[in-house]
Design a protein around this motif. Structure first.
Motif, PDB file in Angstrom:
ATOM      1  N   ARG A   1     -29.191   1.612  63.324  1.00 14.61           N
ATOM      2  CA  ARG A   1     -29.357   0.413  62.641  1.00 14.61           C
ATOM      3  C   ARG A   1     -28.987   0.705  61.104  1.00 14.61           C
ATOM      4  NH1 ARG A   1     -35.842   1.227  61.140  1.00 14.61           N
ATOM      5  NH2 ARG A   1     -35.875   3.218  59.962  1.00 14.61           N
ATOM      6  N   THR A   2     -28.696  -0.493  60.465  1.00 18.30           N
ATOM      7  CA  THR A   2     -27.940  -0.430  59.083  1.00 18.30           C
ATOM      8  C   THR A   2     -28.964  -0.974  58.136  1.00 18.30           C
ATOM      9  OG1 THR A   2     -27.011  -2.599  59.612  1.00 18.30           O
ATOM     10  CG2 THR A   2     -25.667  -0.499  59.984  1.00 18.30           C
ATOM     11  N   GLY A   3     -30.178  -1.662  58.760  1.00 18.40           N
ATOM     12  CA  GLY A   3     -31.005  -2.052  57.892  1.00 18.40           C
ATOM     13  C   GLY A   3     -32.444  -2.861  58.623  1.00 18.40           C
ATOM     14  N   VAL A   4     -33.402  -3.391  57.950  1.00 15.98           N
ATOM     15  CA  VAL A   4     -34.544  -3.743  58.432  1.00 15.98           C
ATOM     16  C   VAL A   4     -34.934  -5.009  57.792  1.00 15.98           C
ATOM     17  CG1 VAL A   4     -37.040  -3.611  59.105  1.00 15.98           C
ATOM     18  CG2 VAL A   4     -35.608  -1.421  59.034  1.00 15.98           C
ATOM     19  N   LEU A   5     -34.978  -6.046  58.603  1.00 15.53           N
ATOM     20  CA  LEU A   5     -35.368  -7.455  57.976  1.00 15.53           C
ATOM     21  C   LEU A   5     -36.777  -7.629  58.337  1.00 15.53           C
ATOM     22  CD1 LEU A   5     -32.196  -9.556  59.103  1.00 15.53           C
ATOM     23  CD2 LEU A   5     -32.731  -8.637  56.904  1.00 15.53           C
ATOM     24  N   GLU A   6     -37.580  -8.219  57.143  1.00 10.44           N
ATOM     25  CA  GLU A   6     -38.982  -8.684  57.422  1.00 10.44           C
ATOM     26  C   GLU A   6     -38.972 -10.142  57.354  1.00 10.44           C
ATOM     27  OE1 GLU A   6     -41.583  -6.958  54.414  1.00 10.44           O
ATOM     28  OE2 GLU A   6     -40.848  -4.883  55.238  1.00 10.44           O
ATOM     29  N   GLU A   7     -39.750 -10.773  58.565  1.00 13.19           N
ATOM     30  CA  GLU A   7     -39.469 -11.947  58.797  1.00 13.19           C
ATOM     31  C   GLU A   7     -40.784 -12.520  59.662  1.00 13.19           C
ATOM     32  OE1 GLU A   7     -35.765 -12.881  60.855  1.00 13.19           O
ATOM     33  OE2 GLU A   7     -34.535 -12.947  59.097  1.00 13.19           O
ATOM     34  N   THR A   8     -41.043 -13.890  59.982  1.00 12.87           N
ATOM     35  CA  THR A   8     -42.387 -14.156  60.534  1.00 12.87           C
ATOM     36  C   THR A   8     -42.196 -14.297  62.134  1.00 12.87           C
ATOM     37  OG1 THR A   8     -41.732 -16.443  60.162  1.00 12.87           O
ATOM     38  CG2 THR A   8     -43.107 -15.244  58.652  1.00 12.87           C
ATOM     39  N   SER A   9     -40.959 -14.610  62.677  1.00 12.53           N
ATOM     40  CA  SER A   9     -40.695 -14.749  64.168  1.00 12.53           C
ATOM     41  C   SER A   9     -41.017 -13.452  64.824  1.00 12.53           C
ATOM     42  CB  SER A   9     -39.556 -15.395  64.277  1.00 12.53           C
ATOM     43  OG  SER A   9     -38.462 -14.822  63.869  1.00 12.53           O
ATOM     44  N   PHE A  10     -40.108 -12.589  64.221  1.00 15.90           N
ATOM     45  CA  PHE A  10     -40.274 -10.892  64.515  1.00 15.90           C
ATOM     46  C   PHE A  10     -40.602 -10.477  63.034  1.00 15.90           C
ATOM     47  CE2 PHE A  10     -37.283 -12.209  67.850  1.00 15.90           C
ATOM     48  CZ  PHE A  10     -37.929 -11.787  68.816  1.00 15.90           C
ATOM     49  N   GLU A  11     -41.740  -9.624  62.987  1.00 12.19           N
ATOM     50  CA  GLU A  11     -42.079  -9.091  61.745  1.00 12.19           C
ATOM     51  C   GLU A  11     -40.935  -8.364  61.104  1.00 12.19           C
ATOM     52  OE1 GLU A  11     -46.049  -7.799  61.073  1.00 12.19           O
ATOM     53  OE2 GLU A  11     -46.945  -9.070  62.417  1.00 12.19           O
ATOM     54  N   GLU A  12     -40.444  -7.432  62.034  1.00 15.12           N
ATOM     55  CA  GLU A  12     -39.383  -6.685  61.526  1.00 15.12           C
ATOM     56  C   GLU A  12     -38.177  -6.753  62.650  1.00 15.12           C
ATOM     57  OE1 GLU A  12     -41.501  -2.686  59.673  1.00 15.12           O
ATOM     58  OE2 GLU A  12     -40.613  -2.623  61.503  1.00 15.12           O
ATOM     59  N   ARG A  13     -36.966  -7.031  62.381  1.00 17.07           N
ATOM     60  CA  ARG A  13     -35.959  -6.813  63.074  1.00 17.07           C
ATOM     61  C   ARG A  13     -34.842  -5.560  62.525  1.00 17.07           C
ATOM     62  NH1 ARG A  13     -34.206 -12.684  64.686  1.00 17.07           N
ATOM     63  NH2 ARG A  13     -35.824 -13.863  63.865  1.00 17.07           N
ATOM     64  N   TYR A  14     -34.494  -4.893  63.390  1.00 19.08           N
ATOM     65  CA  TYR A  14     -33.564  -3.808  63.079  1.00 19.08           C
ATOM     66  C   TYR A  14     -32.134  -4.661  63.314  1.00 19.08           C
ATOM     67  CZ  TYR A  14     -37.025  -0.287  63.849  1.00 19.08           C
ATOM     68  OH  TYR A  14     -38.222   0.237  63.988  1.00 19.08           O
ATOM     69  N   VAL A  15     -31.263  -4.507  62.140  1.00 18.34           N
ATOM     70  CA  VAL A  15     -29.985  -5.132  62.316  1.00 18.34           C
ATOM     71  C   VAL A  15     -28.712  -3.985  62.406  1.00 18.34           C
ATOM     72  CG1 VAL A  15     -30.687  -6.984  60.900  1.00 18.34           C
ATOM     73  CG2 VAL A  15     -29.953  -5.049  59.696  1.00 18.34           C
ATOM     74  N   PHE A  16     -27.750  -4.334  62.938  1.00 15.10           N
ATOM     75  CA  PHE A  16     -26.533  -3.690  63.380  1.00 15.10           C
ATOM     76  C   PHE A  16     -25.313  -4.384  63.108  1.00 15.10           C
ATOM     77  CE2 PHE A  16     -30.263  -3.150  66.259  1.00 15.10           C
ATOM     78  CZ  PHE A  16     -30.434  -1.697  66.385  1.00 15.10           C
ATOM     79  N   LEU A  17     -24.419  -3.732  62.709  1.00 14.78           N
ATOM     80  CA  LEU A  17     -23.033  -4.214  62.198  1.00 14.78           C
ATOM     81  C   LEU A  17     -22.390  -4.617  63.744  1.00 14.78           C
ATOM     82  CD1 LEU A  17     -21.572  -2.191  59.370  1.00 14.78           C
ATOM     83  CD2 LEU A  17     -21.886  -4.662  59.414  1.00 14.78           C
ATOM     84  N   ASN A  18     -21.725  -5.657  63.748  1.00  6.57           N
ATOM     85  CA  ASN A  18     -20.818  -5.955  65.090  1.00  6.57           C
ATOM     86  C   ASN A  18     -20.019  -5.079  65.154  1.00  6.57           C
ATOM     87  OD1 ASN A  18     -22.384  -8.330  65.503  1.00  6.57           O
ATOM     88  ND2 ASN A  18     -21.074  -9.657  64.659  1.00  6.57           N
TER      89      ASN A  18
END
Length: 304
Positions: free
Chosen positions: A287-304
């Motif tokens: 993972r390249t980062g973590v996004l905090e949102e409401t639909s999913f509290e945390e999303r791990y993000v990855f470069l394409n």
């Protein structure tokens, strides 16, 4: 020569790869498109698998056939997560490898949750149009309406704790407008030949949908739920002042259900002979980062 136990081999440091295959299962989870440069994976699925004793390897949404073959070889099972993506070729390729493996006696369990449940119905039923987009089942937690097929269920033994929890408490979280109508499922011979229909439910308008299926064959080891077992433990849907906008239950019963199903699926993965060789990055490391949102509290993000 005497046969050493797996635990003895691990202690001696001899056959770590064998121990990896049996005791350190790695589950493939497909990430979904996030934007033009990144894909994401809901952190709750990674945590869910970890709660059962497994680890997670990402399957890129746009993975090519060579990548898919390597991922299949090095993972002990597959989970299609929920979301809003269309069924990609990479998922079709991975499922095709599973089918080929099933035919040769390979063991590679598969689980689908929500959208993943729908993908499995499309793949096995060989009909993308099996998915109905007219359900009113957003943000509701239900008790499952079990069918007679529960008498032979592996994931939901009729007299077991999982069936008791899921059938008697409103703790199975639904977040879907799409789904599979029970009548459409029963009309598809490929689906009825492959699966036992474990449970159905009614949406808010009284429309009946398939909520849980399980492969008739233990060797195929396919399980799918239209509902979200991972949310009970790992998604609170918190907004301002910790006010929840999701109806997800976090009761003792709900948490126990989530854990039991995670442990069951990872337990299935432990039966696989596939071995993680360590030359692919686990999701938590890639993972390249973590996004905090409401639909999913945390999303791990990855470069394409």
């Amino acid at each position: 020569m005497s046969t050493l136990s797996r635990s003895t081999m691990l202690l001696l440091g001899t056959a770590f790869s064998i121990a990896s295959g049996f005791d350190r299962p790695v589950i493939a989870v497909m990430s979904h498109p996030y934007n033009s440069t990144h894909e994401y994976m809901a952190a709750s699925y990674v945590k869910y698998i970890e709660s059962g004793g497994g680890r997670t390897l990402r399957v890129p949404f746009t993975a090519n056939s060579t990548q898919i073959e390597e991922i299949y070889k090095q993972t002990s099972g597959l989970l299609f997560m929920g979301g809003a993506a269309t069924l990609p070729q990479a998922a079709r390729d991975l499922y095709a490898l599973k089918v080929k493996g099933d035919e040769s006696g390979d063991f590679y369990p598969m689980w689908g949750t929500c959208l993943g449940f729908e993908w499995i119905n499309q793949l096995v039923g060989e009909d993308d149009s099996i998915i109905d987009g007219m359900f009113s089942a957003e943000n509701i937690s239900l008790a499952l309406d079990f069918t007679d097929a529960i008498s032979g269920s592996r994931a939901f033994p009729e007299d077991g704790i999982v069936a008791d929890l899921a059938g008697n408490y409103e703790i199975t979280m639904n977040m879907h407008e799409h789904g599979v109508a029970t009548e459409d499922f029963l009309a598809n011979e490929l689906l009825t030949d492959t699966f036992n229909l474990i449970s159905t439910n009614d949406d808010l308008d009284g429309k009946n949908f398939v909520s849980t299926i399980e492969s008739k064959s233990a060797d195929k080891a396919i399980y799918a739920t239209q509902w979200h077992p991972e949310k009970n433990n790992f998604e609170y849907g918190a907004v301002d002042n910790d006010k929840a906008y999701l109806s997800t239950s976090h009761s003792a019963e709900a948490v126990r259900l989530s854990f039991e199903l995670a442990a069951f699926f990872v337990g299935e993965a432990r039966k696989s002979d596939h071995v993680f060789e360590g030359n692919l990055k686990l999701a938590i490391n890639e993972r390249t980062g973590v996004l905090e949102e409401t639909s999913f509290e945390e999303r791990y993000v990855f470069l394409n």
